[in-house]
Design a protein around this motif. Structure first.
Motif, PDB file in Angstrom:
ATOM      1  N   MET A  36      -2.306  18.582 -45.610  1.00  0.00           N
ATOM      2  CA  MET A  36      -3.297  17.549 -45.311  1.00  0.00           C
ATOM      3  C   MET A  36      -4.599  17.718 -46.088  1.00  0.00           C
ATOM      4  O   MET A  36      -5.393  16.791 -46.168  1.00  0.00           O
ATOM      5  CB  MET A  36      -3.539  17.429 -43.813  1.00  0.00           C
ATOM      6  N   GLY A  37      -4.846  18.883 -46.657  1.00  0.00           N
ATOM      7  CA  GLY A  37      -6.024  19.059 -47.479  1.00  0.00           C
ATOM      8  C   GLY A  37      -7.296  19.352 -46.709  1.00  0.00           C
ATOM      9  O   GLY A  37      -8.387  19.171 -47.228  1.00  0.00           O
ATOM     10  N   ILE A  38      -7.170  19.795 -45.461  1.00  0.00           N
ATOM     11  CA  ILE A  38      -8.320  20.210 -44.663  1.00  0.00           C
ATOM     12  C   ILE A  38      -8.066  21.652 -44.239  1.00  0.00           C
ATOM     13  O   ILE A  38      -6.972  21.978 -43.788  1.00  0.00           O
ATOM     14  CB  ILE A  38      -8.513  19.316 -43.423  1.00  0.00           C
ATOM     15  N   SER A  39      -9.057  22.488 -44.371  1.00  0.00           N
ATOM     16  CA  SER A  39      -8.890  23.915 -44.057  1.00  0.00           C
ATOM     17  C   SER A  39      -8.765  24.160 -42.562  1.00  0.00           C
ATOM     18  O   SER A  39      -9.327  23.435 -41.746  1.00  0.00           O
ATOM     19  CB  SER A  39     -10.088  24.712 -44.577  1.00  0.00           C
ATOM     20  N   ALA A  40      -8.055  25.227 -42.227  1.00  0.00           N
ATOM     21  CA  ALA A  40      -7.973  25.677 -40.831  1.00  0.00           C
ATOM     22  C   ALA A  40      -9.281  26.367 -40.469  1.00  0.00           C
ATOM     23  O   ALA A  40      -9.830  27.130 -41.262  1.00  0.00           O
ATOM     24  CB  ALA A  40      -6.814  26.639 -40.653  1.00  0.00           C
ATOM     25  N   LYS A 144     -11.845   3.483 -47.320  1.00  0.00           N
ATOM     26  CA  LYS A 144     -11.265   2.789 -46.176  1.00  0.00           C
ATOM     27  C   LYS A 144      -9.752   2.991 -46.117  1.00  0.00           C
ATOM     28  O   LYS A 144      -9.172   2.996 -45.042  1.00  0.00           O
ATOM     29  CB  LYS A 144     -11.589   1.298 -46.252  1.00  0.00           C
ATOM     30  N   GLN A 145      -9.136   3.179 -47.255  1.00  0.00           N
ATOM     31  CA  GLN A 145      -7.683   3.310 -47.303  1.00  0.00           C
ATOM     32  C   GLN A 145      -7.198   4.758 -47.265  1.00  0.00           C
ATOM     33  O   GLN A 145      -6.115   5.020 -46.764  1.00  0.00           O
ATOM     34  CB  GLN A 145      -7.158   2.619 -48.560  1.00  0.00           C
ATOM     35  N   HIS A 146      -8.002   5.685 -47.759  1.00  0.00           N
ATOM     36  CA  HIS A 146      -7.590   7.092 -47.837  1.00  0.00           C
ATOM     37  C   HIS A 146      -8.692   7.954 -47.233  1.00  0.00           C
ATOM     38  O   HIS A 146      -9.729   8.152 -47.850  1.00  0.00           O
ATOM     39  CB  HIS A 146      -7.312   7.497 -49.283  1.00  0.00           C
ATOM     40  N   GLN A 147      -8.440   8.455 -46.035  1.00  0.00           N
ATOM     41  CA  GLN A 147      -9.475   9.134 -45.272  1.00  0.00           C
ATOM     42  C   GLN A 147      -9.052  10.534 -44.842  1.00  0.00           C
ATOM     43  O   GLN A 147      -7.880  10.785 -44.612  1.00  0.00           O
ATOM     44  CB  GLN A 147      -9.793   8.347 -43.995  1.00  0.00           C
ATOM     45  N   HIS A 148     -10.064  11.391 -44.697  1.00  0.00           N
ATOM     46  CA  HIS A 148      -9.915  12.673 -44.021  1.00  0.00           C
ATOM     47  C   HIS A 148     -10.919  12.644 -42.875  1.00  0.00           C
ATOM     48  O   HIS A 148     -12.080  12.290 -43.078  1.00  0.00           O
ATOM     49  CB  HIS A 148     -10.212  13.838 -44.966  1.00  0.00           C
ATOM     50  N   LEU A 149     -10.455  12.986 -41.671  1.00  0.00           N
ATOM     51  CA  LEU A 149     -11.287  12.895 -40.477  1.00  0.00           C
ATOM     52  C   LEU A 149     -11.216  14.186 -39.681  1.00  0.00           C
ATOM     53  O   LEU A 149     -10.168  14.830 -39.626  1.00  0.00           O
ATOM     54  CB  LEU A 149     -10.786  11.774 -39.563  1.00  0.00           C
ATOM     55  N   LEU A 163      -7.814  17.295 -36.677  1.00  0.00           N
ATOM     56  CA  LEU A 163      -7.874  17.027 -38.112  1.00  0.00           C
ATOM     57  C   LEU A 163      -6.867  15.938 -38.437  1.00  0.00           C
ATOM     58  O   LEU A 163      -5.730  15.980 -37.957  1.00  0.00           O
ATOM     59  CB  LEU A 163      -7.534  18.290 -38.901  1.00  0.00           C
ATOM     60  N   VAL A 164      -7.273  14.973 -39.263  1.00  0.00           N
ATOM     61  CA  VAL A 164      -6.382  13.876 -39.630  1.00  0.00           C
ATOM     62  C   VAL A 164      -6.548  13.556 -41.113  1.00  0.00           C
ATOM     63  O   VAL A 164      -7.666  13.464 -41.612  1.00  0.00           O
ATOM     64  CB  VAL A 164      -6.698  12.593 -38.816  1.00  0.00           C
ATOM     65  N   ALA A 165      -5.438  13.382 -41.795  1.00  0.00           N
ATOM     66  CA  ALA A 165      -5.409  12.808 -43.141  1.00  0.00           C
ATOM     67  C   ALA A 165      -4.684  11.475 -42.987  1.00  0.00           C
ATOM     68  O   ALA A 165      -3.591  11.413 -42.425  1.00  0.00           O
ATOM     69  CB  ALA A 165      -4.677  13.719 -44.112  1.00  0.00           C
ATOM     70  N   LEU A 166      -5.308  10.409 -43.471  1.00  0.00           N
ATOM     71  CA  LEU A 166      -4.823   9.065 -43.202  1.00  0.00           C
ATOM     72  C   LEU A 166      -4.738   8.274 -44.498  1.00  0.00           C
ATOM     73  O   LEU A 166      -5.720   8.160 -45.232  1.00  0.00           O
ATOM     74  CB  LEU A 166      -5.816   8.402 -42.243  1.00  0.00           C
ATOM     75  N   ASP A 167      -3.563   7.736 -44.799  1.00  0.00           N
ATOM     76  CA  ASP A 167      -3.360   6.827 -45.923  1.00  0.00           C
ATOM     77  C   ASP A 167      -2.875   5.510 -45.338  1.00  0.00           C
ATOM     78  O   ASP A 167      -1.782   5.437 -44.764  1.00  0.00           O
ATOM     79  CB  ASP A 167      -2.313   7.374 -46.903  1.00  0.00           C
ATOM     80  N   LEU A 168      -3.711   4.481 -45.468  1.00  0.00           N
ATOM     81  CA  LEU A 168      -3.421   3.179 -44.876  1.00  0.00           C
ATOM     82  C   LEU A 168      -2.985   2.178 -45.934  1.00  0.00           C
ATOM     83  O   LEU A 168      -3.505   2.195 -47.045  1.00  0.00           O
ATOM     84  CB  LEU A 168      -4.673   2.629 -44.182  1.00  0.00           C
ATOM     85  N   PRO A 169      -2.094   1.265 -45.556  1.00  0.00           N
ATOM     86  CA  PRO A 169      -1.768   0.184 -46.483  1.00  0.00           C
ATOM     87  C   PRO A 169      -2.949  -0.773 -46.574  1.00  0.00           C
ATOM     88  O   PRO A 169      -3.655  -0.986 -45.592  1.00  0.00           O
ATOM     89  CB  PRO A 169      -0.554  -0.490 -45.836  1.00  0.00           C
TER      90      PRO A 169
END
Length: 183
Positions: A36-40, A144-149, A163-169
């Protein structure tokens, strides 16, 4: 149509294929976090959603419609402020980091250089906690389409965070913009 299920140790993988597309779900905690590209957060404990699984990687692909969500939740005895400082620094690799509470900006900047704001919702609120409470702090970066939260909430004397990695259409966005730049 075809359905495949594969269980290895603590992870389940399910793949559904149809002539129109398919869906794949993976639940291997370490693989999801790593991808996901977010560190622990150092020393944090994984929060399991059931007896085996604490993380999920859901990938839906139906022609031009593609949606991917990677999520994992943790707890730590550290304060929310300490967790926030760690993730503000960690998320900077993806650009500007904004802080949101109840869909309103907290501090500056008010949006990322790629146009992500606190009020960018996708047909409802996407939350990493089971029961999002008012006032949870959410750090966001990307477009808006590719987020890290990262959503941060007080949990007794410590902190629960997701932690969330989000790829939206592009079709799911609330406006007509179609952002094709991946972060």
């Amino acid at each position: 149509c075809r359905v495949e299920s594969d269980k290895h140790g603590d992870s389940d993988n399910v793949k559904i294929s149809t002539p129109f597309g398919g869906m794949q779900v993976k639940t291997n905690d370490s693989v999801v976090l790593e991808s996901m590209g977010i560190s622990a957060y150092p020393g944090a404990q994984l929060v399991k959603k059931d007896k085996n699984n604490g993380a999920a990687d859901v990938n839906m692909n139906f022609g031009s419609f593609q949606l991917r969500v990677k999520a994992v939740s943790y707890r730590t005895g550290d304060s929310p402020d300490k967790v926030e400082a760690f993730y503000r620094n960690d998320l900077r690799r993806y650009g500007d980091v904004i802080a949101c509470r109840d869909n309103h900006v907290v501090g500056t900047p008010g949006q990322t250089s790629q146009g992500l704001t606190c009020d960018n919702e996708v047909k409802g609120h996407i939350s990493v906690n089971d029961h999002p409470g008012k006032g949870n702090l959410q750090l966001k970066t990307g477009s808006k389409q590719h987020q890290h939260l990262v959503e941060i909430d007080t949990d007794g004397s410590g902190t629960k965070f997701g932690l969330v990695a989000l790829d939206l259409p592009g079709k799911m966005l609330n406006d007509s913009e179609n952002d094709d730049t991946r972060q």
